[in-house]
Design an enzyme around this catalytic site. Structure first.
Site, mmCIF file in Angstrom:
data_model
loop_
_atom_site.group_PDB
_atom_site.id
_atom_site.type_symbol
_atom_site.label_atom_id
_atom_site.label_comp_id
_atom_site.label_asym_id
_atom_site.label_seq_id
_atom_site.Cartn_x
_atom_site.Cartn_y
_atom_site.Cartn_z
ATOM 1 N N ASP A 92 -10.693 7.055 10.941
ATOM 2 C CA ASP A 92 -10.158 7.213 9.685
ATOM 3 C C ASP A 92 -11.572 5.983 9.234
ATOM 4 O OD1 ASP A 92 -9.859 8.106 7.450
ATOM 5 O OD2 ASP A 92 -7.369 7.139 7.695
ATOM 6 N N GLN A 149 3.633 4.167 2.893
ATOM 7 C CA GLN A 149 4.371 2.790 2.170
ATOM 8 C C GLN A 149 4.160 2.256 2.802
ATOM 9 O OE1 GLN A 149 6.222 3.420 -1.007
ATOM 10 N NE2 GLN A 149 7.666 2.106 -1.043
ATOM 11 N N VAL A 150 3.531 0.336 3.239
ATOM 12 C CA VAL A 150 3.350 -0.719 3.325
ATOM 13 C C VAL A 150 4.130 -1.431 3.199
ATOM 14 C CG1 VAL A 150 2.213 -2.086 5.158
ATOM 15 C CG2 VAL A 150 1.415 0.396 4.897
ATOM 16 N N ALA A 198 0.883 -0.694 0.072
ATOM 17 C CA ALA A 198 -0.091 -0.226 -0.164
ATOM 18 C C ALA A 198 1.108 1.336 -0.264
ATOM 19 C CB ALA A 198 -0.592 -0.167 1.174
ATOM 20 N N SER A 199 -0.017 2.387 -0.462
ATOM 21 C CA SER A 199 1.035 3.604 -0.920
ATOM 22 C C SER A 199 0.384 4.951 -0.507
ATOM 23 C CB SER A 199 2.006 3.732 -1.833
ATOM 24 O OG SER A 199 3.117 5.032 -1.881
ATOM 25 N N ALA A 200 0.945 5.789 0.549
ATOM 26 C CA ALA A 200 0.277 6.905 0.389
ATOM 27 C C ALA A 200 1.073 8.116 0.401
ATOM 28 C CB ALA A 200 -0.645 6.608 1.685
ATOM 29 N N SER A 201 0.241 9.663 0.665
ATOM 30 C CA SER A 201 1.217 10.662 0.762
ATOM 31 C C SER A 201 1.760 10.820 1.657
ATOM 32 C CB SER A 201 -0.186 11.710 0.650
ATOM 33 O OG SER A 201 -0.477 11.898 2.011
ATOM 34 N N ILE A 202 1.842 10.068 2.879
ATOM 35 C CA ILE A 202 2.673 10.322 4.098
ATOM 36 C C ILE A 202 3.772 9.102 3.713
ATOM 37 C CG2 ILE A 202 3.095 9.952 6.705
ATOM 38 C CD1 ILE A 202 1.922 12.979 5.421
ATOM 39 N N LYS A 214 5.194 0.017 7.991
ATOM 40 C CA LYS A 214 5.103 1.150 8.095
ATOM 41 C C LYS A 214 6.068 2.116 8.156
ATOM 42 C CE LYS A 214 1.057 4.454 8.106
ATOM 43 N NZ LYS A 214 0.069 5.094 8.714
#
Length: 499
Positions: free
Chosen positions: A279, A129-130, A123-127, A144
């Site tokens: 969230d 990734q995992v 998984a990858s996001a703006s802050i 993470k």
């Protein structure tokens, strides 16, 4: 001068999407009508243009849009709904950077820390990734990792946001009430909280303790020996994404029961624990094969005081009893509306918002939308909505959406009302009085033996104060008498001299 380059990019984006139209109707910003914009921009609705502009400006502005989408007290509904579509998905960064970040942060080579480490992130996001990995003890874990060199980028964008907020506060007639600088300050805190993965680890641990041995929710274990501000290592969780209804059915999961579990978990977190996962969108929820929820990503949590919980319970119960006067007085008692607000006027506005909901069966009424409409009404009355309640409203909407996706016939009120009634009874009934007395017993045991002495001291202090006040009064009186005696003596001397 990187900030100047970034400012230029923002200016071009404003031109490309015609975002000056957001302010063109304001008296102080009439000159904006004369500014050019891309011809094709005005063919697209303004809320959509705003969303596209934030997406083009990158992950930090995307997150700002997501935060704003949860503030119906600040934005008109069409903007909040459009910004809610923003997705925090960005391409992953290089696995070598991940390894270097882990080694630098934890102080050991990756091969010493983990028996296996998958370079391809899951998984990858703006802050962050995992990555999936395995400890030498054999346990599968999720690692993470924060994006490297993220802080300077965030600080640069936040500085420009503060400038923009300062301008909005002066250009908008409603600018002071909307408090754009306070919104940016709140967003600043939110971002920096997400940048500290130890905070997320602590949130996960707290939620795990709250739901230890739960039949409804699983919270992954945190491995603190493999955690730092930049790295978070948690138990790997296998499960079916909550949105994959077909797979859940194929596995024999009882969907109506799962829907009820979601509501019970939410109200347990809010009214019993005062600490909730804020969230809970579908990407952060899995379902175990035994039918329990699995929570992921604990970067955003909310906490409620007893006062907040009482306010919410009163509002929900009053709403479903159609007691709009009680809803209005609850707002005034909370101090969130100006003290000179007329309860009858606020009651009328609340009735206009809430009454249309009762054209539907109770099972179809949305708690989240009720709160959202109340927050929208608050804009008229200068209500300052507390951040924790905004988080709660957003979470409630997510829970409702998930619950009705699992079971379209879910009656949230049937599940929630007994919970709320029991909580109110525990807070204001005889049980609450007895519980509070027991909690305060150690303090009373210490205070009671010394109470006569303290009362005597208080009386003595009062007497001493009275004596001091009397003495000061006597001195002042004597000073006035001396003054007049002096004046009289001077007059007599003058009479004798000039006789």
């Amino acid at each position: 001068m990187k900030w100047l380059s970034r400012f230029t990019v923002i200016g071009k984006t404003v031109y490309r999407y015609g975002l000056t139209d957001l302010l063109a109707g304001q008296p102080k910003a009439a000159w904006l009508r004369r500014l050019p914009c891309a011809a094709e921009a005005r063919e697209t609705p303004l809320p959509v243009r705003l969303r596209l502009a934030l997406e083009s400006l990158g992950p930090i502005f995307v997150k700002l849009g997501q935060v704003l989408s949860t503030r119906p007290d600040l934005l008109p509904p069409e903007y909040a709904l459009e910004l809610a579509k923003l997705q925090d998905k960005v391409p992953p960064f290089d696995a070598d950077l991940s390894r270097r970040q882990i080694e630098q942060s934890l102080g050991k080579p990756v091969h010493e820390l983990f028996a296996a480490f998958e370079t391809e992130p899951v998984a990858s996001a703006s802050i962050a990734q995992v990555h999936r990995a395995r400890l030498h003890s054999g346990e599968a874990v999720a690692v993470k990792v924060l994006r490297p060199n993220l802080t300077p980028v965030i600080e640069q964008d936040l500085a420009l946001m503060r400038v923009g907020a300062w301008l909005l506060e002066r250009l908008l007639p409603d600018g002071k009430r909307l408090k754009p600088r306070a919104v940016v300050a709140e967003f600043d805190k939110y971002l920096h909280d997400e940048l500290d993965l130890l905070r997320e680890a602590a949130n996960a641990s707290q939620l795990g303790r709250n739901f230890q041995n739960s039949d409804m929710l699983i919270v992954p274990k945190v491995f603190y020996d493999y955690c730092s501000r930049d790295v978070l290592t948690m138990e790997w969780m296998d499960g079916t994404p909550i949105a994959d209804i077909d797979t859940l059915r194929a596995k024999g999961i009882d969907l109506p029961t799962l829907a009820v579990y979601g509501v019970e978990i939410f109200f347990t977190q809010v009214f019993r624990q005062g600490f909730f996962h804020a969230d809970m969108h579908p990407g952060n929820i899995l379902v175990a094969d035994d039918g329990r929820y699995i929570a992921l990503d604990f970067g955003i949590v909310g906490s409620l005081t007893d006062y907040d919980k009482r306010y919410l319970a009163i509002n929900f119960l009053a709403f479903f009893n159609r007691d709009y006067h009680r809803v209005a007085t609850a707002h005034i008692e909370s101090g969130w509306v100006p003290p000179d607000t007329r309860a009858e006027e606020l009651e009328s506005a609340v009735r206009a918002v809430c009454e249309p909901f009762f054209n539907k069966p109770l099972a179809e009424i949305s708690f989240g939308l009720v709160l959202m409409r109340l927050f929208e009404t608050s804009r008229r009355f200068n209500v300052e909505i507390q951040p924790q309640l905004v988080l709660l409203q957003k979470t409630l909407l997510n829970i409702e959406g998930l619950g009705r996706q699992l079971d379209p016939n879910l009656d949230l009120w049937a599940t929630a009302k007994p919970f709320l009634m029991k909580w109110m009874d525990e807070q204001v009934g005889p049980k609450a009085l007895w519980r509070n007395l027991k909690q305060e017993a150690p303090d009373w045991a210490e205070i009671l033996p010394s109470l006569p002495r303290k009362l005597n001291m208080l009386v003595d202090e009062t007497r001493q104060q009275e004596m001091r006040d009397a003495y000061i009064h006597l001195v002042k009186t004597q000073q006035r008498q001396n003054l007049w005696l002096g004046v009289i003596a001077l007059a007599l001397v003058l009479i004798v001299l000039f006789k």
